[in-house]
Design a protein around this motif. Structure first.
Motif, PDB file in Angstrom:
ATOM      1  N   LEU A 243       0.861  -1.177   0.000  1.00  0.00           N
ATOM      2  CA  LEU A 243       0.000   0.000   0.000  1.00  0.00           C
ATOM      3  C   LEU A 243       0.900   1.231   0.000  1.00  0.00           C
ATOM      4  O   LEU A 243       1.718   1.398   0.913  1.00  0.00           O
ATOM      5  N   THR A 244       0.772   2.077  -1.000  1.00  0.00           N
ATOM      6  CA  THR A 244       1.604   3.281  -1.074  1.00  0.00           C
ATOM      7  C   THR A 244       0.836   4.443  -0.453  1.00  0.00           C
ATOM      8  O   THR A 244       0.140   5.188  -1.125  1.00  0.00           O
ATOM      9  N   VAL A 245       0.991   4.587   0.841  1.00  0.00           N
ATOM     10  CA  VAL A 245       0.226   5.552   1.625  1.00  0.00           C
ATOM     11  C   VAL A 245       0.895   6.927   1.562  1.00  0.00           C
ATOM     12  O   VAL A 245       2.127   7.034   1.566  1.00  0.00           O
ATOM     13  N   CYS A 246       0.074   7.980   1.524  1.00  0.00           N
ATOM     14  CA  CYS A 246       0.565   9.360   1.401  1.00  0.00           C
ATOM     15  C   CYS A 246      -0.063  10.199   2.517  1.00  0.00           C
ATOM     16  O   CYS A 246      -1.104  10.837   2.319  1.00  0.00           O
ATOM     17  N   PRO A 247       0.537  10.208   3.707  1.00  0.00           N
ATOM     18  CA  PRO A 247      -0.123  10.798   4.881  1.00  0.00           C
ATOM     19  C   PRO A 247      -0.466  12.274   4.750  1.00  0.00           C
ATOM     20  O   PRO A 247      -1.606  12.679   5.037  1.00  0.00           O
ATOM     21  N   THR A 275       3.852   1.512   2.893  1.00  0.00           N
ATOM     22  CA  THR A 275       4.957   2.404   2.553  1.00  0.00           C
ATOM     23  C   THR A 275       4.475   3.842   2.724  1.00  0.00           C
ATOM     24  O   THR A 275       3.271   4.116   2.715  1.00  0.00           O
ATOM     25  N   VAL A 276       5.420   4.765   2.881  1.00  0.00           N
ATOM     26  CA  VAL A 276       5.105   6.186   3.037  1.00  0.00           C
ATOM     27  C   VAL A 276       5.661   6.945   1.841  1.00  0.00           C
ATOM     28  O   VAL A 276       6.811   6.721   1.433  1.00  0.00           O
ATOM     29  N   ASN A 277       4.843   7.841   1.289  1.00  0.00           N
ATOM     30  CA  ASN A 277       5.177   8.551   0.059  1.00  0.00           C
ATOM     31  C   ASN A 277       4.603   9.965   0.115  1.00  0.00           C
ATOM     32  O   ASN A 277       3.821  10.290   1.009  1.00  0.00           O
ATOM     33  N   SER A 278       4.954  10.791  -0.887  1.00  0.00           N
ATOM     34  CA  SER A 278       4.554  12.204  -0.819  1.00  0.00           C
ATOM     35  C   SER A 278       3.426  12.583  -1.765  1.00  0.00           C
ATOM     36  O   SER A 278       2.844  13.663  -1.619  1.00  0.00           O
TER      37      SER A 278
END
Length: 340
Positions: A243-247, A275-278
């Motif tokens: 999961l490419t999560v974008c907080p 995962t954390v992304n922008s």
């Protein structure tokens, strides 16, 4: 090691898997490219552009996002945009990127596919030499357009197949379920591309199921509404679907009221490959380390959890297994050095 917990984040090797290159268009570059290309913007100056980067819904953001694309007209424009992004994320110790590229947002306004693609790809090649960042391009379809338009875009991209790592689906979710593009993604997979799709940010958990079962994607972009469906949570954990999560994006688009309400830690605790992304950092006010720092502070993440997210980012990438292992070894070596 400094007492500042964000110093751990600063040195942590990481990959970015959810980044719209058009969403890295900073106000200063937007104004500069408008002047270079003779494009009239509805803003008096950089400050006015930055003030406009204030929205409360996905649609408000998309309206501004597509308007901003108008300044991207030449191969040099796309090159400059992409290299500026790489130089910025190199400061965050990003070691690998897989960037989204929206060709329909450009071909639909008369910019040739090759103009955009060649500029982006050349910058990625030069960035690899200058910054030692590996990279891949993911071509995305705009889901508010027709499946026929997506198929035509796929046909146009086929001559570039060996230079495109994957194909995705983005833009506004509501009213555009993944199943709308099932035939297109059948063709995507038949042509040998990796497949990803935005689902479960604005759209319901049913859209995540559809992306998995109808489009047969390998990664879910966002996926934060999966917690609304316990069976879906179990299935995502069983499949180890990244999961490419974008907080920061989720907060700026009002998916959650504030970062303390973000489900990222619960997702980690339930065994999901997060995962954390922008996402669109110029618009959402934060690049990679800003996103890592925001979830660390709001959700109380430990260094071990942050390192797990970084390892996930490389494991979830479309790199070959040997290169993944090398990058994960970098993470492990960094953690050991900090602990020592």
């Amino acid at each position: 090691m400094s007492a500042d917990p964000n110093d751990f984040i600063a040195g942590l090797p990481k990959a970015e898997l959810h980044l719209h290159i058009e969403g890295s268009l900073e106000p200063e570059m937007m104004v500069a490219l408008a002047e270079r290309n003779g494009v009239r913007l509805p803003y008096a100056d950089v400050d006015a552009v930055r003030a406009a980067y204030n929205f409360t819904s996905l649609q408000d953001f998309l309206d501004l996002y597509y308007q901003g694309m108008a300044v991207l007209q030449t191969e040099q424009d796309f090159y400059d945009l992409t290299l500026a992004y790489l130089r910025r994320v190199a400061q965050d110790n990003v070691r690998h990127v897989e960037i989204f590229f929206d060709p329909q947002g450009h071909t639909g306004r008369g910019i040739a596919f090759a103009t955009a693609f060649d500029g982006i790809e050349k910058a990625l090649r030069d960035g690899a030499d200058e910054l030692d960042i590996t990279a891949g391009i993911i071509l995305c379809f705009l889901r508010h357009l027709s499946a026929a338009d997506a198929m035509a875009t796929l046909e146009e991209a086929l001559p570039y197949r060996d230079r495109i790592v994957g194909v995705g689906l983005d833009s506004s979710e509501q009213g555009h379920p993944p199943a709308k593009f099932q035939a297109v993604f059948d063709r995507v997979r038949a042509e040998g591309f990796h497949a990803v799709a935005h689902a479960g940010e604005e759209g319901p958990p049913a859209y995540i199921w559809s992306a998995l079962d109808d489009l047969k994607v390998e990664r879910i972009d966002h996926g934060v509404r999966a917690l609304e469906d316990p069976d879906l949570m179990l299935e995502l954990a069983r499949r180890r679907t990244p999961l490419t999560v974008c907080p920061l994006s989720n907060i700026r688009l009002c998916v959650f009221d504030d970062m303390t309400a973000h489900p990222l830690k619960m997702m980690l605790d339930r065994g999901l490959m997060v995962t954390v992304n922008s996402d669109d950092p110029a618009y959402f006010g934060g690049y990679m380390n800003d996103n890592y720092a925001a979830v660390r502070q709001a959700l109380g993440l430990t260094n071990e959890e942050l390192a797990l997210i970084a390892r996930n980012s490389f494991e979830a990438s479309f790199l070959d297994n040997a290169t993944k292992a090398d990058y994960i070894a970098e993470v492990e070596a960094y953690v050991r050095a900090v602990q020592a």
